[in-house]
Design a protein around this motif. Structure first.
Motif, mmCIF file in Angstrom:
data_model
loop_
_atom_site.group_PDB
_atom_site.id
_atom_site.type_symbol
_atom_site.label_atom_id
_atom_site.label_comp_id
_atom_site.label_asym_id
_atom_site.label_seq_id
_atom_site.Cartn_x
_atom_site.Cartn_y
_atom_site.Cartn_z
ATOM 1 N N ASP A 17 0.834 -1.199 0.000
ATOM 2 C CA ASP A 17 0.000 0.000 0.000
ATOM 3 C C ASP A 17 0.873 1.256 0.000
ATOM 4 O O ASP A 17 0.623 2.198 -0.753
ATOM 5 C CB ASP A 17 -0.941 0.015 1.199
ATOM 6 C CG ASP A 17 -1.964 -1.107 1.161
ATOM 7 O OD1 ASP A 17 -2.129 -1.727 0.092
ATOM 8 O OD2 ASP A 17 -2.581 -1.368 2.213
ATOM 9 N N LEU A 18 1.894 1.281 0.839
ATOM 10 C CA LEU A 18 2.814 2.417 0.822
ATOM 11 C C LEU A 18 3.687 2.374 -0.425
ATOM 12 O O LEU A 18 4.092 3.410 -0.947
ATOM 13 C CB LEU A 18 3.689 2.436 2.081
ATOM 14 C CG LEU A 18 3.066 3.088 3.297
ATOM 15 C CD1 LEU A 18 4.007 3.041 4.482
ATOM 16 C CD2 LEU A 18 2.649 4.504 3.026
ATOM 17 N N GLY A 19 3.976 1.178 -0.907
ATOM 18 C CA GLY A 19 4.710 1.040 -2.159
ATOM 19 C C GLY A 19 3.950 1.672 -3.313
ATOM 20 O O GLY A 19 4.553 2.232 -4.234
ATOM 21 N N PHE A 20 2.622 1.600 -3.272
ATOM 22 C CA PHE A 20 1.784 2.235 -4.284
ATOM 23 C C PHE A 20 2.044 3.739 -4.316
ATOM 24 O O PHE A 20 2.197 4.341 -5.386
ATOM 25 C CB PHE A 20 0.309 1.944 -3.982
ATOM 26 C CG PHE A 20 -0.658 2.708 -4.836
ATOM 27 C CD1 PHE A 20 -0.963 2.272 -6.111
ATOM 28 C CD2 PHE A 20 -1.254 3.865 -4.357
ATOM 29 C CE1 PHE A 20 -1.853 2.986 -6.904
ATOM 30 C CE2 PHE A 20 -2.143 4.572 -5.132
ATOM 31 C CZ PHE A 20 -2.447 4.143 -6.412
ATOM 32 N N VAL A 21 2.124 4.355 -3.151
ATOM 33 C CA VAL A 21 2.365 5.798 -3.072
ATOM 34 C C VAL A 21 3.768 6.129 -3.580
ATOM 35 O O VAL A 21 3.955 7.092 -4.331
ATOM 36 C CB VAL A 21 2.171 6.314 -1.629
ATOM 37 C CG1 VAL A 21 2.453 7.800 -1.549
ATOM 38 C CG2 VAL A 21 0.778 6.014 -1.139
ATOM 39 N N LEU A 22 4.749 5.335 -3.185
ATOM 40 C CA LEU A 22 6.111 5.577 -3.654
ATOM 41 C C LEU A 22 6.205 5.404 -5.166
ATOM 42 O O LEU A 22 6.941 6.131 -5.835
ATOM 43 C CB LEU A 22 7.090 4.670 -2.920
ATOM 44 C CG LEU A 22 7.203 4.915 -1.411
ATOM 45 C CD1 LEU A 22 8.151 3.919 -0.767
ATOM 46 C CD2 LEU A 22 7.638 6.336 -1.124
ATOM 47 N N LEU A 71 6.124 9.485 7.012
ATOM 48 C CA LEU A 71 7.375 9.028 6.395
ATOM 49 C C LEU A 71 8.136 10.202 5.795
ATOM 50 O O LEU A 71 9.359 10.310 5.950
ATOM 51 C CB LEU A 71 7.076 7.968 5.337
ATOM 52 C CG LEU A 71 8.271 7.253 4.719
ATOM 53 C CD1 LEU A 71 9.046 6.484 5.779
ATOM 54 C CD2 LEU A 71 7.804 6.310 3.624
ATOM 55 N N LEU A 72 7.434 11.093 5.111
ATOM 56 C CA LEU A 72 8.079 12.300 4.582
ATOM 57 C C LEU A 72 8.695 13.119 5.709
ATOM 58 O O LEU A 72 9.807 13.630 5.591
ATOM 59 C CB LEU A 72 7.061 13.169 3.846
ATOM 60 C CG LEU A 72 6.777 12.876 2.400
ATOM 61 C CD1 LEU A 72 5.673 13.779 1.890
ATOM 62 C CD2 LEU A 72 8.014 13.018 1.553
ATOM 63 N N ASP A 73 7.957 13.245 6.796
ATOM 64 C CA ASP A 73 8.409 14.058 7.923
ATOM 65 C C ASP A 73 9.645 13.465 8.589
ATOM 66 O O ASP A 73 10.588 14.181 8.908
ATOM 67 C CB ASP A 73 7.274 14.213 8.932
ATOM 68 C CG ASP A 73 7.630 15.168 10.045
ATOM 69 O OD1 ASP A 73 8.117 16.284 9.730
ATOM 70 O OD2 ASP A 73 7.436 14.821 11.224
ATOM 71 N N VAL A 74 9.662 12.160 8.776
ATOM 72 C CA VAL A 74 10.792 11.548 9.475
ATOM 73 C C VAL A 74 12.066 11.586 8.619
ATOM 74 O O VAL A 74 13.168 11.614 9.145
ATOM 75 C CB VAL A 74 10.447 10.105 9.940
ATOM 76 C CG1 VAL A 74 10.517 9.114 8.803
ATOM 77 C CG2 VAL A 74 11.358 9.659 11.078
ATOM 78 N N ALA A 95 11.833 1.292 3.458
ATOM 79 C CA ALA A 95 11.084 2.318 4.186
ATOM 80 C C ALA A 95 9.586 2.056 4.113
ATOM 81 O O ALA A 95 8.871 2.227 5.103
ATOM 82 C CB ALA A 95 11.411 3.704 3.631
ATOM 83 N N ALA A 96 9.110 1.628 2.963
ATOM 84 C CA ALA A 96 7.687 1.305 2.824
ATOM 85 C C ALA A 96 7.314 0.149 3.735
ATOM 86 O O ALA A 96 6.276 0.164 4.388
ATOM 87 C CB ALA A 96 7.357 0.968 1.370
ATOM 88 N N ALA A 118 16.068 0.079 11.902
ATOM 89 C CA ALA A 118 15.401 -0.929 11.081
ATOM 90 C C ALA A 118 15.853 -0.846 9.630
ATOM 91 O O ALA A 118 16.122 -1.877 8.992
ATOM 92 C CB ALA A 118 13.888 -0.752 11.177
ATOM 93 N N LEU A 119 15.972 0.369 9.100
ATOM 94 C CA LEU A 119 16.401 0.522 7.709
ATOM 95 C C LEU A 119 17.852 0.128 7.513
ATOM 96 O O LEU A 119 18.210 -0.444 6.478
ATOM 97 C CB LEU A 119 16.181 1.964 7.239
ATOM 98 C CG LEU A 119 14.733 2.393 7.083
ATOM 99 C CD1 LEU A 119 14.652 3.865 6.688
ATOM 100 C CD2 LEU A 119 14.022 1.529 6.074
ATOM 101 N N GLU A 120 18.711 0.434 8.493
ATOM 102 C CA GLU A 120 20.113 0.011 8.393
ATOM 103 C C GLU A 120 20.213 -1.509 8.324
ATOM 104 O O GLU A 120 20.983 -2.059 7.539
ATOM 105 C CB GLU A 120 20.916 0.538 9.581
ATOM 106 C CG GLU A 120 21.308 1.980 9.451
ATOM 107 C CD GLU A 120 22.144 2.466 10.623
ATOM 108 O OE1 GLU A 120 22.044 1.882 11.735
ATOM 109 O OE2 GLU A 120 22.884 3.434 10.431
ATOM 110 N N THR A 121 19.428 -2.186 9.137
ATOM 111 C CA THR A 121 19.446 -3.640 9.145
ATOM 112 C C THR A 121 18.924 -4.210 7.832
ATOM 113 O O THR A 121 19.519 -5.134 7.273
ATOM 114 C CB THR A 121 18.593 -4.176 10.313
ATOM 115 O OG1 THR A 121 19.098 -3.633 11.532
ATOM 116 C CG2 THR A 121 18.624 -5.685 10.374
ATOM 117 N N MET A 122 17.833 -3.656 7.329
ATOM 118 C CA MET A 122 17.219 -4.189 6.119
ATOM 119 C C MET A 122 18.022 -3.906 4.852
ATOM 120 O O MET A 122 17.917 -4.655 3.884
ATOM 121 C CB MET A 122 15.810 -3.626 5.956
ATOM 122 C CG MET A 122 14.838 -4.115 7.009
ATOM 123 S SD MET A 122 13.217 -3.387 6.819
ATOM 124 C CE MET A 122 12.621 -4.289 5.396
#
Length: 140
Positions: A17-22, A71-74, A95-96, A118-122
């Motif tokens: 769903d977030l991938g759709f926005v990206l 997500l944009l804000d962070v 990120a999504a 989390a993103l560093e790990t992934m």
């Protein structure tokens, strides 16, 4: 009948769903929106497309829009921008995935440090066995 939506605990959504926005951002030539940010008019344009093109319930659409804004804000944080520059576009998919399931309070947004970890790990590069490659041959 009007639904009750708790902004202190935004429901989770699927990563797709977030991938759709990206993907909407990429299609519009704004693939670097997380890095450079977006103004309010650009955000509203994306939100209008979410309401028009996204197949899902009203609650899901609202949750996707709120999670996208958070997500944009962070990503205004320096360390997240640096990670995006270092790891490239694979950070978008990660990120999504992370933003879809992390707890979200609209007032406070995502926790930047937890999202960063989390993103560093992934997105970490695969570890190779450099010890064996760097070992000197032993004399018999």
């Amino acid at each position: 009948m009007e639904g009750n939506f708790d902004r202190a605990d935004v429901p989770t959504v699927a990563a797709s769903d977030l991938g759709f926005v990206l993907q909407l951002l990429i299609d519009q030539g704004q693939g670097l929106a997380l890095l450079r940010g977006m103004n309010e008019n650009e955000i509203r344009e994306i939100e209008n497309r979410i309401w028009a093109e996204f197949q899902g319930s009203r609650e899901t659409r609202l949750a996707v829009a709120l999670r996208f804004r958070a997500l944009l804000d962070v990503f205004t944080c320096r360390r997240l921008k640096a990670l995006f520059l270092d790891r490239g576009f694979r950070t978008l998919a990660a990120a999504a995935s992370v933003a879809a399931t992390r707890p979200l309070n609209v007032r406070f947004g995502f926790n930047p440090q937890r999202l960063l970890m989390a993103l560093e790990t992934m997105t970490a590069p695969a570890l190779t066995s450099t010890w064996e490659e760097a070992a000197l041959p032993l004399a018999a």
